[in-house]
Design an enzyme around this catalytic site. Structure first.
Site, short mmCIF file in Angstrom:
data_model
loop_
_atom_site.label_atom_id
_atom_site.label_comp_id
_atom_site.label_asym_id
_atom_site.label_seq_id
_atom_site.Cartn_x
_atom_site.Cartn_y
_atom_site.Cartn_z
N ASP A 286 67.93 17.82 52.13
CA ASP A 286 66.61 18.21 51.66
C ASP A 286 66.17 19.57 52.22
OD1 ASP A 286 66.46 15.86 50.25
OD2 ASP A 286 65.32 14.79 51.77
N ASN B 109 57.15 20.76 49.34
CA ASN B 109 56.82 19.56 50.10
C ASN B 109 55.40 19.58 50.65
OD1 ASN B 109 58.97 17.81 49.93
ND2 ASN B 109 59.55 17.95 52.09
N THR C 182 56.70 11.68 50.77
CA THR C 182 57.68 10.81 51.42
C THR C 182 58.28 11.47 52.67
OG1 THR C 182 59.42 11.64 49.94
CG2 THR C 182 58.30 9.61 49.29
N ALA C 183 57.70 12.60 53.08
CA ALA C 183 58.22 13.33 54.24
C ALA C 183 57.27 13.19 55.43
CB ALA C 183 58.46 14.79 53.85
N TYR C 184 56.83 14.30 55.99
CA TYR C 184 56.01 14.28 57.21
C TYR C 184 54.72 13.48 57.00
CZ TYR C 184 53.89 16.31 61.48
OH TYR C 184 53.31 16.51 62.71
N SER D 284 55.23 9.85 57.57
CA SER D 284 55.37 9.54 58.99
C SER D 284 54.02 9.52 59.70
CB SER D 284 56.27 10.58 59.67
OG SER D 284 57.57 10.56 59.12
#
Length: 268
Positions: free
Chosen positions: A53, A122, A167-169, A172
């Site tokens: 990615d 992103n 769906t990244a940082y 989280s």
């Protein structure tokens, strides 16, 4: 037609045979080049990205500016943005050469910071600086959407992400997952010092403004790369970019199946 192949330079030494094999499979194209700089993207129809990615994020916005279609082949770890795993290299080449593929458009963020404008596939992360003389503790940020005050955040920072970046940082940090087709962005505070500070999903037709009134140093991070450090009161404007990133797919994508597979890998 003209195709390009882009990969992380650390990938080359042990995987050069894969690059050469891919080039040989792309005989339908008049020219196939190895992309070494953004200037090499000019005139391309398709870019094959061999990596994870992070490798895709490196070139995605530049491809969007030039209407270059992207097809990702996973030679990284997670590979959420890639369409094929590395053992499917030949299948990826065949799909593109046949022309029987689908295109998925991914929205981008446009971020204005002073005189600088950045494009993100992103996310944008505005966060406290953790290095050297610029070290800072919490930061005080105020958010407005279309001129309406949303909240003020005493926190480690704020993440603004697209559906792709959800769906990244952002995930989280406790943000929701947005499906790629939804017309929205998400603003997620990072470790906010208030129990009522929660992620906010809002229309991608809106304009978000984030104000920093203090002198606490901030890192401005776009798609995982620090672009600048801001040391004075600042305002950031975030809106939907006029560009879109075009990804080549097989047209059979089950988003939730892929999400579960990739998150299970991530959680190991």
């Amino acid at each position: 037609m003209k195709a390009g192949i882009y990969f992380n330079k650390n990938f080359l030494s042990e995987n050069r045979p894969y690059v050469e094999r891919l080039k040989a499979k792309l005989s339908v194209f008049n020219k196939v080049i190895i992309v070494g700089s953004y200037d090499d993207l000019e005139g391309l129809d398709v870019l094959f990205v061999l990596g994870g990615d992070g490798t895709i994020l490196t070139v995605a916005s530049e491809c969007a500016k030039r209407s270059v279609k992207i097809i990702g082949i996973n030679y990284g770890h997670l590979g959420f943005l890639t369409e094929f795993e590395q053992e499917k290299l030949d299948e990826a080449a065949q799909l593109v050469c046949s022309g029987n593929y689908c295109i998925t458009d991914r929205k981008l963020l446009e971020i204005k910071c002073g005189d600088n404008i950045y494009i993100a596939l992103n996310d944008l992360v505005i966060q406290r600086s953790t290095s050297g003389v610029n070290f800072s503790n919490t930061v005080d940020l105020r958010a407005e959407i279309d001129g309406c005050h949303v909240d003020s955040f005493i926190s480690d920072g704020i993440i603004v992400s697209t559906p792709t970046g959800s769906t990244a940082y952002s995930l989280s940090a406790g943000g929701s997952v947005l499906t790629p087709d939804i017309n929205a962005f998400i603003m997620t505070p990072i470790c906010a010092h208030s129990l009522h500070s929660r992620p906010v999903v809002y229309s991608d037709n809106s304009v978000l403004k984030i104000s920093h009134t203090g002198k606490t140093p901030l890192n401005i991070i776009v798609d995982g790369k620090i672009k600048e450090t801001v040391n004075s009161p600042s305002e950031f404007q975030v809106k939907k970019s006029k560009y879109v990133a075009e990804f080549i797919t097989r047209g059979k994508d089950d988003f939730f199946k892929k999400l579960l597979i990739k998150l299970n890998i991530w959680s190991r």
